[in-house]
Design a protein around this motif. Structure first.
Motif, PDB file in Angstrom:
ATOM      1  N   ASN A 110      -5.025  -0.888   5.653  1.00 47.33           N
ATOM      2  CA  ASN A 110      -3.940  -0.799   6.620  1.00 47.33           C
ATOM      3  C   ASN A 110      -2.667  -0.391   5.897  1.00 47.33           C
ATOM      4  OD1 ASN A 110      -5.629  -1.687   8.697  1.00 47.33           O
ATOM      5  ND2 ASN A 110      -5.316  -3.799   8.101  1.00 47.33           N
ATOM      6  N   SER A 111      -1.586  -0.369   6.624  1.00 53.69           N
ATOM      7  CA  SER A 111      -0.326   0.056   6.017  1.00 53.69           C
ATOM      8  C   SER A 111       0.389  -1.096   5.305  1.00 53.69           C
ATOM      9  CB  SER A 111       0.586   0.649   7.081  1.00 53.69           C
ATOM     10  OG  SER A 111       0.828  -0.307   8.082  1.00 53.69           O
ATOM     11  N   LYS A 117       4.202  -3.061   1.835  1.00 53.13           N
ATOM     12  CA  LYS A 117       3.783  -1.795   2.443  1.00 53.13           C
ATOM     13  C   LYS A 117       2.888  -1.043   1.467  1.00 53.13           C
ATOM     14  CE  LYS A 117       7.954  -1.354   5.169  1.00 53.13           C
ATOM     15  NZ  LYS A 117       9.233  -0.680   5.315  1.00 53.13           N
ATOM     16  N   ALA A 119       1.162   2.848   0.813  1.00 53.33           N
ATOM     17  CA  ALA A 119       1.102   4.267   1.161  1.00 53.33           C
ATOM     18  C   ALA A 119      -0.083   4.868   0.421  1.00 53.33           C
ATOM     19  CB  ALA A 119       2.387   4.970   0.755  1.00 53.33           C
TER      20      ALA A 119
END
Length: 192
Positions: A110-111, A117, A119
């Motif tokens: 997932n993000s 976070k 990427a």
């Protein structure tokens, strides 16, 4: 012409000093870029002695270390199923960057990961040693500061400068767990 000679001579001296600084004097400011990845790799080895660690030298001078490894291991069948993880600048606080080949994306996520976070980048910077690792079995992991929605804010922090003196140990712990999950997913993919 006398002023021109002085300016030319001064410029030459400045250029020689710059060359000496860039190629002869070791950089003491490398806490995040170089030391963070090295320390994390050694810690992972201490916790999991079944893994192997390779530390490359000369990245900034043309990736000479990783290119030498690539040519040495190219035809060695002992390494044909191994996963290669490149750690570079893993001491920033905001974002985990995961790079892998798009034809071998064995790690989907997932993000976010443990509150950070994430990427995924399939086109990795050609400057890094990741490029020299075996295609299809290479993963690049680094961290960034900034905002993913605004690429102008993304950075690896102050690297190779007087500001490269600290790392975020909480992020390094999260990256350690992230690496363990990447390895687990790789093993599961290979066992299918």
């Amino acid at each position: 012409t006398h002023i021109y000679s002085i300016v030319l001579f001064s410029s030459l001296i400045a250029y020689i000093c710059l060359l000496k600084y860039n190629f002869c004097i070791p950089n003491k400011n490398n806490t995040n870029d170089n030391s963070s990845g090295t320390c994390l790799a050694l810690h992972l080895y201490q916790e999991n002695s079944h893994i192997a660690i390779i530390l490359f030298d000369q990245e900034e001078k043309g990736k000479l270390g990783s290119k030498a490894m690539k040519s040495t291991f190219r035809n060695d069948s002992h390494y044909k199923d191994k996963l290669f993880i490149n750690l570079d600048t893993v001491g920033c606080r905001d974002i985990i960057l995961l790079s892998q080949d798009d034809d071998s994306s064995f790690f989907q996520l997932n993000s976010s990961y443990r509150g950070k976070k994430v990427a995924q980048k399939y086109k990795y910077n050609k400057h890094t040693d990741y490029i020299s690792l075996p295609i299809g079995r290479r993963v690049g992991i680094s961290t960034n500061n900034g905002d993913l929605s605004d690429e102008n804010t993304l950075n690896h922090g102050p690297i190779h400068s007087v500001g490269d003196t600290t790392v975020d140990f909480e992020m390094m712990t999260i990256v350690e767990n992230f690496i363990n999950d990447v390895v687990k997913n790789y093993r599961q993919t290979k066992s299918k």
